[in-house]
Design a protein around this motif. Sequence first.
Motif, PDB file in Angstrom:
ATOM      1  N   LEU A 107       0.769  -1.217  -0.078  1.00 13.86           N
ATOM      2  CA  LEU A 107       0.149   0.091  -0.087  1.00 13.86           C
ATOM      3  C   LEU A 107       0.862   1.203  -0.107  1.00 13.86           C
ATOM      4  O   LEU A 107       0.469   2.281  -0.661  1.00 13.86           O
ATOM      5  N   LYS A 108       2.111   1.157   0.481  1.00 14.35           N
ATOM      6  CA  LYS A 108       2.993   2.351   0.518  1.00 14.35           C
ATOM      7  C   LYS A 108       3.314   2.615  -0.839  1.00 14.35           C
ATOM      8  O   LYS A 108       3.516   3.723  -1.132  1.00 14.35           O
ATOM      9  N   VAL A 109       3.689   1.465  -1.720  1.00 15.58           N
ATOM     10  CA  VAL A 109       4.161   1.607  -2.941  1.00 15.58           C
ATOM     11  C   VAL A 109       2.926   2.281  -3.848  1.00 15.58           C
ATOM     12  O   VAL A 109       3.184   3.317  -4.544  1.00 15.58           O
ATOM     13  N   LEU A 110       1.738   1.768  -3.401  1.00 11.78           N
ATOM     14  CA  LEU A 110       0.622   2.219  -4.132  1.00 11.78           C
ATOM     15  C   LEU A 110       0.396   3.849  -3.915  1.00 11.78           C
ATOM     16  O   LEU A 110       0.040   4.832  -4.711  1.00 11.78           O
ATOM     17  N   ALA A 111       0.673   4.119  -2.457  1.00 12.45           N
ATOM     18  CA  ALA A 111       0.614   5.575  -2.169  1.00 12.45           C
ATOM     19  C   ALA A 111       1.550   6.419  -2.738  1.00 12.45           C
ATOM     20  O   ALA A 111       1.198   7.744  -3.096  1.00 12.45           O
ATOM     21  N   ALA A 112       2.690   6.134  -2.979  1.00 11.78           N
ATOM     22  CA  ALA A 112       3.595   6.805  -3.730  1.00 11.78           C
ATOM     23  C   ALA A 112       3.235   7.149  -5.262  1.00 11.78           C
ATOM     24  O   ALA A 112       3.759   7.971  -5.544  1.00 11.78           O
ATOM     25  N   LEU A 113       2.209   6.492  -5.811  1.00  8.00           N
ATOM     26  CA  LEU A 113       1.736   6.673  -6.964  1.00  8.00           C
ATOM     27  C   LEU A 113       0.662   7.956  -6.996  1.00  8.00           C
ATOM     28  O   LEU A 113       0.457   8.438  -7.951  1.00  8.00           O
ATOM     29  N   GLY A 114       0.469   8.081  -5.762  1.00  5.75           N
ATOM     30  CA  GLY A 114      -0.528   9.295  -5.559  1.00  5.75           C
ATOM     31  C   GLY A 114      -1.626   9.236  -4.868  1.00  5.75           C
ATOM     32  O   GLY A 114      -2.344   7.820  -4.771  1.00  5.75           O
ATOM     33  N   ASP A 115      -2.530  10.346  -4.508  1.00  5.09           N
ATOM     34  CA  ASP A 115      -3.674   9.920  -3.759  1.00  5.09           C
ATOM     35  C   ASP A 115      -4.803   9.330  -4.673  1.00  5.09           C
ATOM     36  O   ASP A 115      -5.644   8.378  -4.366  1.00  5.09           O
ATOM     37  N   GLY A 116      -4.739   9.667  -5.906  1.00  5.63           N
ATOM     38  CA  GLY A 116      -5.705   9.219  -7.009  1.00  5.63           C
ATOM     39  C   GLY A 116      -5.870   7.857  -7.061  1.00  5.63           C
ATOM     40  O   GLY A 116      -7.034   7.201  -6.682  1.00  5.63           O
ATOM     41  N   PRO A 117      -4.704   7.134  -7.627  1.00  5.42           N
ATOM     42  CA  PRO A 117      -4.773   5.570  -7.528  1.00  5.42           C
ATOM     43  C   PRO A 117      -5.057   5.093  -6.176  1.00  5.42           C
ATOM     44  O   PRO A 117      -5.670   3.977  -6.210  1.00  5.42           O
ATOM     45  N   PHE A 118      -4.502   5.664  -5.135  1.00  5.59           N
ATOM     46  CA  PHE A 118      -4.808   5.008  -3.859  1.00  5.59           C
ATOM     47  C   PHE A 118      -6.245   4.995  -3.603  1.00  5.59           C
ATOM     48  O   PHE A 118      -6.764   3.884  -3.229  1.00  5.59           O
ATOM     49  N   THR A 119      -6.807   6.129  -3.692  1.00  2.00           N
ATOM     50  CA  THR A 119      -8.329   6.210  -3.348  1.00  2.00           C
ATOM     51  C   THR A 119      -9.056   5.423  -4.406  1.00  2.00           C
ATOM     52  O   THR A 119     -10.203   4.261  -4.045  1.00  2.00           O
ATOM     53  N   LYS A 120      -8.664   5.216  -5.694  1.00  2.00           N
ATOM     54  CA  LYS A 120      -9.532   4.632  -6.585  1.00  2.00           C
ATOM     55  C   LYS A 120      -9.436   3.052  -6.232  1.00  2.00           C
ATOM     56  O   LYS A 120     -10.342   2.322  -6.412  1.00  2.00           O
ATOM     57  N   THR A 121      -8.223   2.446  -5.454  1.00  4.35           N
ATOM     58  CA  THR A 121      -8.066   1.105  -5.326  1.00  4.35           C
ATOM     59  C   THR A 121      -9.209   0.797  -4.270  1.00  4.35           C
ATOM     60  O   THR A 121      -9.878  -0.242  -4.020  1.00  4.35           O
ATOM     61  N   PHE A 122      -9.584   1.793  -3.211  1.00  2.00           N
ATOM     62  CA  PHE A 122     -10.390   1.294  -2.173  1.00  2.00           C
ATOM     63  C   PHE A 122     -11.790   1.562  -2.683  1.00  2.00           C
ATOM     64  O   PHE A 122     -12.669   0.918  -2.250  1.00  2.00           O
ATOM     65  N   VAL A 123     -11.985   2.422  -3.696  1.00  2.00           N
ATOM     66  CA  VAL A 123     -13.322   2.442  -4.179  1.00  2.00           C
ATOM     67  C   VAL A 123     -13.629   0.989  -4.837  1.00  2.00           C
ATOM     68  O   VAL A 123     -14.646   0.450  -4.901  1.00  2.00           O
ATOM     69  N   ALA A 124     -12.706   0.598  -5.546  1.00  2.00           N
ATOM     70  CA  ALA A 124     -12.637  -0.780  -6.184  1.00  2.00           C
ATOM     71  C   ALA A 124     -13.180  -1.958  -5.340  1.00  2.00           C
ATOM     72  O   ALA A 124     -13.840  -2.725  -5.422  1.00  2.00           O
ATOM     73  N   VAL A 125     -12.458  -1.414  -4.124  1.00  2.00           N
ATOM     74  CA  VAL A 125     -12.755  -2.497  -2.852  1.00  2.00           C
ATOM     75  C   VAL A 125     -14.205  -2.431  -2.599  1.00  2.00           C
ATOM     76  O   VAL A 125     -15.071  -3.331  -2.240  1.00  2.00           O
TER      77      VAL A 125
END
Length: 630
Positions: free
Chosen positions: A46-64
Motif C-alpha cells: 500500500l505504501k508503494v501504491l500511495a507513492a503513485l499518488g492519492d488518486g490511484p490509492f483512492t480508486k483502489t479502495f473505491v474498487a474494494v
Amino acid sequence: MRVLRPVALTLALAATTANAGLVDDIVNAIKNAATCATCQGLFVPLKVLAALGDGPFTKTFVAVCKVISPGMIDRDVCEGAVKTQAPILAHDLRSISPFGQTAEKLCDALVGLCQPPAVNAYKVPFPKPAPANPKTFVSSGKTPFQVVHFSDIHIDRQYTVGAEASCTKPICCRNYADQTGPVTNAARPYGSRNCDTPTFLAQNFLRTIGSNNKFSIFTGDVIEASVWLADRVTVQHDIEEFNRELTTIPQVPVYPALGNHESAPTNAFPRNTTTKKGASSQWVFDTVSKGWEPVIGKAAADQAARLSGSYSAIVPGTNLKILSINTVYWYKSNFWLYDSNKAFPDPNGIIGFAAQELQAAEDAGQRVWIIAHMPTNRKDALRDQTNYFDQVVQRYKHVIAGQFFGHSHQDQFAVGYSDYSRQSADTATSMAWVVPAITPRSSNPRFKVYDVDPDTYEIMDSKVYHSDVNDPSFDHEPKWELVYSARELYGPLVPGHPATASLNPAFWHRVTEAFERNQTAFELYQSLRLEGGKPMECDATCKKDTICQLRALRSESACDYSTPGLNFRREEGQNLTIHEAHTDECEGIGLSHVLKGVAEHRAEIDWDQLQAELEAIVADAEANPEPVED
Ligand SMILES: *[C@@H]1O[C@H](CO)[C@@H](O)[C@H](O)[C@H]1NC(C)=O
Ligand SMILES: *[C@@H]1O[C@H](CO)[C@@H](O)[C@H](O)[C@H]1NC(C)=O
Ligand SMILES: *[C@@H]1O[C@H](CO)[C@@H](O)[C@H](O)[C@H]1NC(C)=O
C-alpha cells in the motif's frame, strides 16, 4: 548532484519492478490480512501504491467498495467514506515506515488486528510541584444548584418527515437518491430510530434547558452521522446554525466542547506538525470560536481559536472554572495522527494547556470541571495520551471536581485512581460522568441534570431525563421525564455513605463493588446504558471487563479490547441498525469498516474482479503519473 543521480535512477527502476507485482501483492495482502503481522505486511504494497499518488490509492479502495457492495454496505456510503479518508491514509503511508510503532497503531485503528502497543513512558512536566497541603473544599450545606449536561445532539438538517426510517445506510430519514419503492416506516416529526435528530427535536430540547438551571454543558457532536457525505461547506454551516440555536434558545449559558464529528472529513483533525500542505482544521476552530463567544467570552473564544477548540472560562458568580478540551488528538480514528514515525506526546499542546489552566486554578483557589467529548477509558482513546492526561488529573486531583464526557451515546460513569495497582475506595481520586446522546438513533434521547454543591462544585445527585420515543406523545410534543436519580437508585448499594457527602469517586468505586456481588444491580446499570434501545447482552467475561472499564480513566487500564472483523450490514429481519450493532463505534462508517468488512467476508469476495480493476488502476497511474504533495 553527480553522486545522487544514479541512486535516483536505481530507485525509479526498483519502483517499476515493484509495480509489476504490486497488484498481486495488494490483493494477497488484503486477502491475508488476518493477523497483526500481516496487517503491517499490507502496508508494504500500500505504501508503494500511495507513492503513485492519492488518486490511484483512492480508486483502489473505491474498487474494494465495489466488490463488497451491496451485500455488506451501500456503494454510495462506502465510496463516499473512502474518498474522503483514503487520501489521509495515503499521506500517512508515504510518511511512515510500514514496520514501526506508528504503523502498528495504524493497524489497530484501521483493522483492529493489533492490540495497541504498551504506553511509551513520558513524564508530563508540571508548572509547579503538588502543594503539601492543598486547599480543601468543604460544603457548608447550602442548597445545590442545577446544571444540565447533554451531548451528541447530531442534528440532521436534511431530516425529512415521512422519508424511509428503515433504510440500509448508517442513518435514515432522508430522501436518498437510491431509495426506491414505497416507504415502509415513515420518519416521524420529532425523530425516529435509525435516524439522527430532526431540528424540531433539537429545538424542543434546547427550550427545556430552563431558568431553573444555573448553566449547562454540552460535550460535543453537533453534526449528523452521514459521514460519507460530510463536506466542509455543510459541516461549517451546520456548526454555525447550531451555535446560533445554542446561544439563543436556552435560557442559561451553555458551555460547549468540540466533538469528533465537527470536521470534514469526520474525525479528521490534522496535527500542527503535519507536513501535508494546507492540511488544517483551523476553519473548525475559527467557526466555534466565533459561535461560542457570546457565551464563553472574548478571552476564552481567542483560546478556542488558538488552542484547537480548547478554552477555559469561569462561570460568573462562582469559583468554578470550566476547562473545555478537544480530545480528538487522542482519538484513534483521527487518521492524521499517524503521519510521522516520531511520537508526539502532546499533539497540539492540549495536555500542556490543561496542566497550565489547572495550575492557575490551584493558584487562585478555584475548582475545575473538565468537559470534553471522548471519555479517556475506551479502546478508541489512544493509550499514550490518556496515560499522560491521567498524570495531569492525578497531579491536580484536589482541584478537579469532576470530568464530563459524551461520545459513547450511553449512560455511563468512570472512576480514576491514584494507584491503578491498588484500586479501592481509598485510592479513587477522580470521577467522570458520561452522558447518553440526544439523538434518538439507537436509544431514547437523554440528558443529565446535576445537583451541584455551591461550595465544592461536587455532584450531590445526577438525574437522567429522557423523552420516550415509543410514547405516542413523542409525535406531538416530546415530554422530558425523569428516568432515575443516581442517589436514589445506587445510594442503597453503598450503605453508610453520608447523605451530606457528594457522589464522589469513593462512592462510585463502592457501586462497582456492589455490581460485582449483586447481579441485579449490575443488570440494572446495563439496562440503563442504552435505555429505550436494544438490550445489551453481557456474560461473565463481559461483566468483568465492563466493571474494569468503570474503574479506569485511562485507556490502558480499561479492559476494552480491539476486536477484528465487524459485520456492519443491517441484518434482515432484525431491527439492528449499523449504529445499534456498533454502539461502541463512534467514528461513523469509514475506511476501518471497509477493511474490517473485507477481513470478515474474505470468502464471499470476487477476488478476480478486484484484481482486474486494480491492474487497470495501476496501469493508468503509471501511464499518467500525478504529482504527490505532502
Ligand atoms: C503546535 O501547537 C503547540 C501548542 O499550541 C505549540 O506549542 C507548538 O509550537 C505548535 N507547533 C507547531 C509546529 O506549530
Ligand atoms: C441488589 O441490587 C438491587 C438493585 O439495585 C437491590 O434492589 C437489592 O436490594 C440489592 N441486593 C442486595 C443484597 O444488596
Ligand atoms: C422489529 O420491529 C418490529 C416493529 O417495531 C417488531 O414487530 C419486530 O418484532 C422487531 N423484530 C425484531 C427481530 O426485534
